[in-house]
Write an enzyme that holds these catalytic residues in place. Structure first.
Site, mmCIF file in Angstrom:
data_model
loop_
_atom_site.group_PDB
_atom_site.id
_atom_site.type_symbol
_atom_site.label_atom_id
_atom_site.label_comp_id
_atom_site.label_asym_id
_atom_site.label_seq_id
_atom_site.Cartn_x
_atom_site.Cartn_y
_atom_site.Cartn_z
ATOM 1 N N MET A 61 -16.925 -29.612 7.518
ATOM 2 C CA MET A 61 -16.803 -29.544 6.055
ATOM 3 C C MET A 61 -15.449 -28.917 5.731
ATOM 4 S SD MET A 61 -19.817 -27.893 3.791
ATOM 5 C CE MET A 61 -19.628 -26.174 4.147
ATOM 6 N N HIS A 62 -14.608 -29.627 4.997
ATOM 7 C CA HIS A 62 -13.317 -29.037 4.646
ATOM 8 C C HIS A 62 -12.743 -29.549 3.330
ATOM 9 C CE1 HIS A 62 -12.020 -32.884 6.250
ATOM 10 N NE2 HIS A 62 -10.886 -32.707 5.628
#
Ligand code: UD1
Length: 386
Positions: free
Chosen positions: A222-223
């Site tokens: 997740m970024h």
């Protein structure tokens, strides 16, 4: 940008550009396929330095056998405007020095657009690999990069058939478009046997005992700014992941942006659950190993949606849209957004039924880079006429 004089064999050269992590696995097979054309074509590589940490950068060059860049612009991080402008400013002299027949860019990061823009303004044709993908979400920085890069590209290679439809709708001439398949999957197929086993990754991280007696694991990445830059959204997502850990171990290799945001918002405590394994950003072969044997992957990455489809591993996408619809229509991907109810429902479905069977999309066969090299060759023969 089209001319009709064939580019003479002795002066043929392509300047390839990489900048950020997702570019590296795309460029590796393209450079290898171009090199196979032999001395007919000089190929060089510019690294903008958008990503610079060892874990985000050097590990990939080594693992994938990418040649050392001829030029490194060492741009680093910054706001979108600063980063894009700095890449442009530093790329111009590199282009003047190399004087290539064409510039080849991949994907949708800021470096992709910045270098394409510099090249086209200097009258140098642009080749875009992974053209035509659209999320139809202009709040996504990559969507702007995709649309603009495609508009100024001379030769556009698509990964799935929806790409051509999108490009035609935006007025791109059909003669410039080639459907060649997915170079990222070339890299995946070539490296699958070298994937690092999850047990070794956990051992190296001092978490060897972790999987003993466990019923498999999930992988989380997740970024995206839309997931990690807002404290409320990030808290909701981390809370949902905590719920998932009560059913399945979650392995979470953390992007530096995400780590920084978790610290900034004081959310580190939320990760303190025994069934959540935090890891630093993984190298390519490590990530492949983690994904390959996962029961499910939760992600907001574009590339991982494609890789899980190629691997036949269920994927839950933590976004409200995808620019890669084939991963949903034909592959193993389910779009769940940031809604805990949808995420947990998709997760339960996968735990109970194993998830969508899926099939590997057309031309995701390990040969996309060979098709690209052949197409570039004949394009140069035709005087850059499509
Ligand atoms: C970029 C791409 C995104 C891609 C992602 C993969 C754009 C607009 N976004 O996002 O499409 O999915 O790369 O990683 O180009 N940082 C480090 N070390 C590094 C690189 C970054 O610590 O080597 C940190 C810095 O705090 C930096 C932040 O990560 O400010 C964001 O980096 P940046 O390159 O701006 O965007 P990404 O979020 O990595």
């Amino acid at each position: 940008m089209q001319t009709s004089t064939p580019v003479t064999q002795s002066s043929r050269s392509i300047l390839c550009v990489v900048g950020a992590r997702p570019n590296f696995m795309k460029m590796a097979p393209i450079m290898a396929a171009l090199a196979e054309l032999g001395p007919k074509l000089a190929v060089s590589l510019v690294h903008t330095g958008q990503h610079y940490d060892v874990a985000m950068n050097h590990q990939y060059f080594e693992a994938l056998g990418i040649p050392q860049p001829d030029i490194n612009l060492e741009v680093g991080s910054g706001s979108h405007a600063t980063q894009t402008a700095e890449v442009m400013r530093r790329f111009e002299p590199a282009l003047d020095e190399k004087q290539p027949s064409a510039v080849l860019v991949v994907g949708d990061v800021n470096s992709t657009l910045a270098c394409a823009l510099v090249a086209t303004k200097k009258g140098i044709p642009v080749i875009h690999v992974e053209a035509g993908l659209r999320s139809f979400d202009r709040a996504m920085p990559e969507e702007i990069n995709r649309i603009l890069t495609d508009q100024i590209s001379d030769l556009l290679f698509t990964t799935e058939r929806s790409g051509r439809e999108n490009l035609l709708r935006e007025g791109i001439d059909d003669s410039r478009i080639r459907f060649v398949g997915n170079v990222m999957i070339d890299t995946l197929r070539r490296n699958l046997e070298r994937a690092v086993p999850t047990s070794k990754i956990l051992q190296d991280a001092g978490r060897k005992a972790f999987l003993a007696g466990h019923d498999g694991y999930a992988v989380l990445t997740m970024h995206r700014p839309s997931n990690v830059d807002n404290p409320d959204t990030l808290r909701i997502l981390l809370d949902t992941i905590r719920k998932i850990t009560s059913r399945l171990t979650v392995i979470f290799p953390m992007h530096p942006r995400t780590r920084a945001m978790i610290e900034k918002f004081g959310l580190g405590e939320m990760l303190n659950v025994p069934e959540l394994v935090q890891l630093p950003p993984m190298g390519y072969l490590e990530m492949l190993g983690l994904m390959k044997d996962a029961r499910v992957v939760l992600t907001d990455s574009g590339g991982i949606q494609e890789e899980t489809t190629a691997l036949g591993v269920p994927c839950i996408t933590l976004r409200n849209n995808t620019e890669r619809p084939i991963t949903v229509d034909e592959g193993t991907n389910t779009i769940a957004g940031q809604d805990p109810v949808k995420i947990l429902a998709a997760f339960e479905e996968i735990m109970q039924s194993g998830g969508k069977a899926g099939r590997v999309p057309e031309f995701w066969d390990g040969q996309a880079s060979t098709r690209i090299a052949a197409a570039i060759h004949s394009w140069l023969d035709n005087g850059l006429r499509s």
